[in-house]
Design a protein around this motif. Structure first.
Motif, PDB file in Angstrom:
ATOM      1  N   PRO A  96       0.819  -1.222   0.000  1.00  0.00           N
ATOM      2  CA  PRO A  96       0.000   0.000   0.000  1.00  0.00           C
ATOM      3  C   PRO A  96       0.851   1.270   0.000  1.00  0.00           C
ATOM      4  O   PRO A  96       1.909   1.331   0.634  1.00  0.00           O
ATOM      5  CB  PRO A  96      -0.815  -0.121   1.294  1.00  0.00           C
ATOM      6  CG  PRO A  96      -0.810  -1.578   1.621  1.00  0.00           C
ATOM      7  CD  PRO A  96       0.509  -2.107   1.146  1.00  0.00           C
ATOM      8  N   VAL A  97       0.364   2.272  -0.721  1.00  0.00           N
ATOM      9  CA  VAL A  97       0.996   3.595  -0.735  1.00  0.00           C
ATOM     10  C   VAL A  97      -0.003   4.596  -0.188  1.00  0.00           C
ATOM     11  O   VAL A  97      -1.223   4.366  -0.221  1.00  0.00           O
ATOM     12  CB  VAL A  97       1.432   3.990  -2.161  1.00  0.00           C
ATOM     13  CG1 VAL A  97       2.461   3.016  -2.707  1.00  0.00           C
ATOM     14  CG2 VAL A  97       0.226   4.064  -3.098  1.00  0.00           C
ATOM     15  N   ALA A  98       0.490   5.690   0.341  1.00  0.00           N
ATOM     16  CA  ALA A  98      -0.401   6.714   0.888  1.00  0.00           C
ATOM     17  C   ALA A  98      -1.267   7.306  -0.222  1.00  0.00           C
ATOM     18  O   ALA A  98      -0.801   7.532  -1.343  1.00  0.00           O
ATOM     19  CB  ALA A  98       0.418   7.811   1.555  1.00  0.00           C
ATOM     20  N   VAL A  99      -2.532   7.537   0.097  1.00  0.00           N
ATOM     21  CA  VAL A  99      -3.441   8.058  -0.915  1.00  0.00           C
ATOM     22  C   VAL A  99      -2.982   9.418  -1.425  1.00  0.00           C
ATOM     23  O   VAL A  99      -3.165   9.754  -2.603  1.00  0.00           O
ATOM     24  CB  VAL A  99      -4.884   8.131  -0.357  1.00  0.00           C
ATOM     25  CG1 VAL A  99      -4.994   9.165   0.759  1.00  0.00           C
ATOM     26  CG2 VAL A  99      -5.882   8.433  -1.466  1.00  0.00           C
ATOM     27  N   GLN A 100      -2.344  10.217  -0.553  1.00  0.00           N
ATOM     28  CA  GLN A 100      -1.848  11.524  -0.994  1.00  0.00           C
ATOM     29  C   GLN A 100      -0.732  11.387  -2.026  1.00  0.00           C
ATOM     30  O   GLN A 100      -0.564  12.250  -2.882  1.00  0.00           O
ATOM     31  CB  GLN A 100      -1.349  12.346   0.202  1.00  0.00           C
ATOM     32  CG  GLN A 100      -2.426  12.779   1.184  1.00  0.00           C
ATOM     33  CD  GLN A 100      -2.723  11.717   2.231  1.00  0.00           C
ATOM     34  OE1 GLN A 100      -2.245  10.576   2.145  1.00  0.00           O
ATOM     35  NE2 GLN A 100      -3.525  12.087   3.224  1.00  0.00           N
ATOM     36  N   ASP A 101       0.044  10.287  -1.942  1.00  0.00           N
ATOM     37  CA  ASP A 101       1.108  10.059  -2.924  1.00  0.00           C
ATOM     38  C   ASP A 101       0.545   9.508  -4.230  1.00  0.00           C
ATOM     39  O   ASP A 101       1.010   9.867  -5.315  1.00  0.00           O
ATOM     40  CB  ASP A 101       2.150   9.087  -2.361  1.00  0.00           C
ATOM     41  CG  ASP A 101       2.873   9.658  -1.148  1.00  0.00           C
ATOM     42  OD1 ASP A 101       2.926  10.905  -1.024  1.00  0.00           O
ATOM     43  OD2 ASP A 101       3.374   8.864  -0.331  1.00  0.00           O
ATOM     44  N   ALA A 102      -0.440   8.618  -4.128  1.00  0.00           N
ATOM     45  CA  ALA A 102      -1.022   8.038  -5.336  1.00  0.00           C
ATOM     46  C   ALA A 102      -1.884   9.042  -6.085  1.00  0.00           C
ATOM     47  O   ALA A 102      -1.916   9.059  -7.324  1.00  0.00           O
ATOM     48  CB  ALA A 102      -1.847   6.806  -4.979  1.00  0.00           C
ATOM     49  N   LEU A 103      -2.580   9.904  -5.309  1.00  0.00           N
ATOM     50  CA  LEU A 103      -3.489  10.896  -5.903  1.00  0.00           C
ATOM     51  C   LEU A 103      -3.111  12.275  -5.360  1.00  0.00           C
ATOM     52  O   LEU A 103      -3.774  12.790  -4.466  1.00  0.00           O
ATOM     53  CB  LEU A 103      -4.941  10.559  -5.560  1.00  0.00           C
ATOM     54  CG  LEU A 103      -5.429   9.144  -5.914  1.00  0.00           C
ATOM     55  CD1 LEU A 103      -6.823   8.910  -5.355  1.00  0.00           C
ATOM     56  CD2 LEU A 103      -5.413   8.926  -7.425  1.00  0.00           C
ATOM     57  N   PRO A 104      -2.057  12.880  -5.905  1.00  0.00           N
ATOM     58  CA  PRO A 104      -1.586  14.159  -5.345  1.00  0.00           C
ATOM     59  C   PRO A 104      -2.587  15.292  -5.514  1.00  0.00           C
ATOM     60  O   PRO A 104      -2.593  16.232  -4.714  1.00  0.00           O
ATOM     61  CB  PRO A 104      -0.297  14.436  -6.124  1.00  0.00           C
ATOM     62  CG  PRO A 104      -0.404  13.606  -7.368  1.00  0.00           C
ATOM     63  CD  PRO A 104      -1.198  12.409  -7.000  1.00  0.00           C
ATOM     64  N   ALA A 223     -17.267  18.108   3.142  1.00  0.00           N
ATOM     65  CA  ALA A 223     -15.819  18.226   2.935  1.00  0.00           C
ATOM     66  C   ALA A 223     -15.490  18.039   1.450  1.00  0.00           C
ATOM     67  O   ALA A 223     -16.160  17.274   0.744  1.00  0.00           O
ATOM     68  CB  ALA A 223     -15.091  17.173   3.767  1.00  0.00           C
ATOM     69  N   PRO A 224     -14.473  18.722   0.928  1.00  0.00           N
ATOM     70  CA  PRO A 224     -14.029  18.473  -0.441  1.00  0.00           C
ATOM     71  C   PRO A 224     -13.477  17.048  -0.559  1.00  0.00           C
ATOM     72  O   PRO A 224     -12.869  16.541   0.396  1.00  0.00           O
ATOM     73  CB  PRO A 224     -12.938  19.522  -0.656  1.00  0.00           C
ATOM     74  CG  PRO A 224     -12.458  19.867   0.711  1.00  0.00           C
ATOM     75  CD  PRO A 224     -13.642  19.737   1.615  1.00  0.00           C
ATOM     76  N   ILE A 225     -13.685  16.407  -1.689  1.00  0.00           N
ATOM     77  CA  ILE A 225     -13.288  15.008  -1.836  1.00  0.00           C
ATOM     78  C   ILE A 225     -12.363  14.833  -3.041  1.00  0.00           C
ATOM     79  O   ILE A 225     -12.249  15.709  -3.901  1.00  0.00           O
ATOM     80  CB  ILE A 225     -14.526  14.094  -2.014  1.00  0.00           C
ATOM     81  CG1 ILE A 225     -15.187  14.351  -3.385  1.00  0.00           C
ATOM     82  CG2 ILE A 225     -15.521  14.285  -0.887  1.00  0.00           C
ATOM     83  CD1 ILE A 225     -16.278  13.354  -3.724  1.00  0.00           C
ATOM     84  N   TRP A 226     -11.695  13.679  -3.067  1.00  0.00           N
ATOM     85  CA  TRP A 226     -10.968  13.276  -4.271  1.00  0.00           C
ATOM     86  C   TRP A 226     -12.013  12.879  -5.320  1.00  0.00           C
ATOM     87  O   TRP A 226     -12.859  12.015  -5.072  1.00  0.00           O
ATOM     88  CB  TRP A 226     -10.065  12.083  -3.977  1.00  0.00           C
ATOM     89  CG  TRP A 226      -8.705  12.426  -3.460  1.00  0.00           C
ATOM     90  CD1 TRP A 226      -7.592  12.709  -4.193  1.00  0.00           C
ATOM     91  CD2 TRP A 226      -8.296  12.492  -2.098  1.00  0.00           C
ATOM     92  NE1 TRP A 226      -6.514  12.950  -3.374  1.00  0.00           N
ATOM     93  CE2 TRP A 226      -6.913  12.830  -2.073  1.00  0.00           C
ATOM     94  CE3 TRP A 226      -8.960  12.317  -0.874  1.00  0.00           C
ATOM     95  CZ2 TRP A 226      -6.197  12.992  -0.901  1.00  0.00           C
ATOM     96  CZ3 TRP A 226      -8.241  12.475   0.299  1.00  0.00           C
ATOM     97  CH2 TRP A 226      -6.870  12.813   0.280  1.00  0.00           C
ATOM     98  N   THR A 227     -11.967  13.501  -6.474  1.00  0.00           N
ATOM     99  CA  THR A 227     -12.974  13.251  -7.516  1.00  0.00           C
ATOM    100  C   THR A 227     -12.472  12.355  -8.637  1.00  0.00           C
ATOM    101  O   THR A 227     -13.244  11.980  -9.519  1.00  0.00           O
ATOM    102  CB  THR A 227     -13.448  14.577  -8.129  1.00  0.00           C
ATOM    103  OG1 THR A 227     -12.312  15.301  -8.623  1.00  0.00           O
ATOM    104  CG2 THR A 227     -14.180  15.412  -7.106  1.00  0.00           C
ATOM    105  N   GLY A 228     -11.172  12.010  -8.622  1.00  0.00           N
ATOM    106  CA  GLY A 228     -10.652  11.152  -9.683  1.00  0.00           C
ATOM    107  C   GLY A 228     -10.834   9.681  -9.400  1.00  0.00           C
ATOM    108  O   GLY A 228     -11.000   8.875 -10.315  1.00  0.00           O
ATOM    109  N   ALA A 229     -10.828   9.301  -8.116  1.00  0.00           N
ATOM    110  CA  ALA A 229     -10.908   7.891  -7.754  1.00  0.00           C
ATOM    111  C   ALA A 229     -11.473   7.737  -6.360  1.00  0.00           C
ATOM    112  O   ALA A 229     -11.465   8.676  -5.558  1.00  0.00           O
ATOM    113  CB  ALA A 229      -9.523   7.238  -7.834  1.00  0.00           C
ATOM    114  N   TYR A 230     -11.987   6.550  -6.081  1.00  0.00           N
ATOM    115  CA  TYR A 230     -12.441   6.183  -4.739  1.00  0.00           C
ATOM    116  C   TYR A 230     -11.827   4.828  -4.411  1.00  0.00           C
ATOM    117  O   TYR A 230     -11.112   4.234  -5.239  1.00  0.00           O
ATOM    118  CB  TYR A 230     -13.970   6.137  -4.663  1.00  0.00           C
ATOM    119  CG  TYR A 230     -14.610   5.023  -5.471  1.00  0.00           C
ATOM    120  CD1 TYR A 230     -15.039   3.848  -4.852  1.00  0.00           C
ATOM    121  CD2 TYR A 230     -14.799   5.139  -6.846  1.00  0.00           C
ATOM    122  CE1 TYR A 230     -15.636   2.829  -5.575  1.00  0.00           C
ATOM    123  CE2 TYR A 230     -15.392   4.133  -7.579  1.00  0.00           C
ATOM    124  CZ  TYR A 230     -15.807   2.974  -6.946  1.00  0.00           C
ATOM    125  OH  TYR A 230     -16.382   1.965  -7.664  1.00  0.00           O
TER     126      TYR A 230
END
Length: 324
Positions: A96-104, A223-230
């Motif tokens: 696993p990688v941090a979500v912030q690194d995978a989806l900057p 809250a604002p969300i990641w919109t590219g992936a879940y």
């Protein structure tokens, strides 16, 4: 002047050669005329140059092109399945990688990230939890549970916690298992935001959505969300106090029947030309049936056919014919 002609002289030899060539051309023309004479018993293969047969050839070529297009489409589908299987093998059990690194960025996404395992730490926002309608498991209708996980930077990562069945008396689950409270570390597998379903809209004044279309989900969360992936939930720590919604099985590595269909379409293309050749031979035999050589070949074919052992179907047909 004729009396003075010497065929052995230089000019006499040239004149004789011209006469010989003219005679040969006349004989060739007579043979060609004889071949095309409809009253002659031997027609040959000249009928294939007729407009009708040229049309047959054009149809066979068009059919082969169509089969080739369908075959290549199946080949592309197979290659796509092979790529997906390779991606599953690469990402499904990846460290696993941090979500912030995978989806900057909020809209970050690349297709090679499907099934990639990521980790995120935060608090579940159950007030903005949503249910995705019309999700079927083993033939039973139900919902998938989307719960925002609000991280330390204030952004929410949408976690699909799994599937719950439709209720017994209403178009909603009887019960949705609660997620862990407090700070939670989640491991999930990335999935791309889904497209909107044409002709469908989210039910008004409910916590239900038609698809995991993250731009629409963003409008329903504070809250604002990641919109590219879940993320499809793989594990969460600490564990919930009650059994969580039903998760997902590992995707199958089967490539399907695309390779078989690819081969079949090209066999159809070859079969079209084979059928055309069969019709051509049959017409050749019909048009040349009065030719002595063709009659002899027909008799030989009949002798070989009669020499073959009779099948049960042939014997049965003969019995039926004798009773009429």
């Amino acid at each position: 002047m004729t009396d003075d002609f010497d065929p052995q002289s230089r000019y006499g030899r040239k004149h004789a050669e011209r006469i010989r060539q003219a005679t040969a051309r006349e004989r060739a023309a007579e043979v060609e005329t004889a071949v095309h004479d409809p009253d002659e018993p031997f027609v040959g293969w000249h009928f294939v140059r007729s407009r009708r047969w040229l049309g047959y050839f054009a149809i066979a070529v068009a059919f082969a092109i169509l089969c080739t297009l369908f075959g290549m489409w199946q080949w592309d589908r197979r290659n796509e399945a092979v790529r997906e299987n390779l991606q599953i093998a690469t990402n499904y059990d990846h460290t696993p990688v941090a979500v912030q690194d995978a989806l900057p960025r909020a809209s970050s996404w690349t297709n090679d990230q499907t099934w990639l395992r990521v980790t995120a730490t935060g608090r579940y926002d159950t007030d903005d939890q949503l249910l995705v309608r019309n999700r079927v498991h083993n033939g039973q209708p139900g919902f998938e549970v989307l719960t925002p996980l609000v991280t330390a930077d204030g952004r929410a990562f949408i976690v699909d916690r799994g599937w719950v069945p439709t209720g017994n008396r209403q178009d909603a689950p009887d019960h949705v298992p609660a997620p862990p409270s407090g700070q939670v570390t989640v491991t999930a597998r990335l999935q791309q935001s889904e497209s909107r379903i044409p002709g469908r809209t989210d039910p008004a004044h409910t916590d239900q959505v038609q698809s995991v279309t993250l731009t629409d989900v963003a409008a329903k969360t504070e809250a604002p969300i990641w919109t590219g992936a879940y993320g499809q939930l793989a594990s969460e720590s600490p564990a919930p106090t009650e059994a969580r919604p039903l998760g997902w099985d590992r995707p199958s590595a089967d490539t399907g029947l695309h390779l078989s269909y690819f081969i079949q379409w090209f066999m159809f293309a070859a079969g079209g030309f084979g059928f055309l050749a069969y019709l051509m031979v049959q017409e050749y035999r019909n048009l040349n049936q009065d030719d002595p050589e063709e009659r002899e070949r027909a008799l030989e074919r009949q002798r070989r056919k009669d020499a073959k052992p009779k099948t049960d179907a042939d014997i049965e047909d003969e019995l039926l014919e004798s009773r009429r």
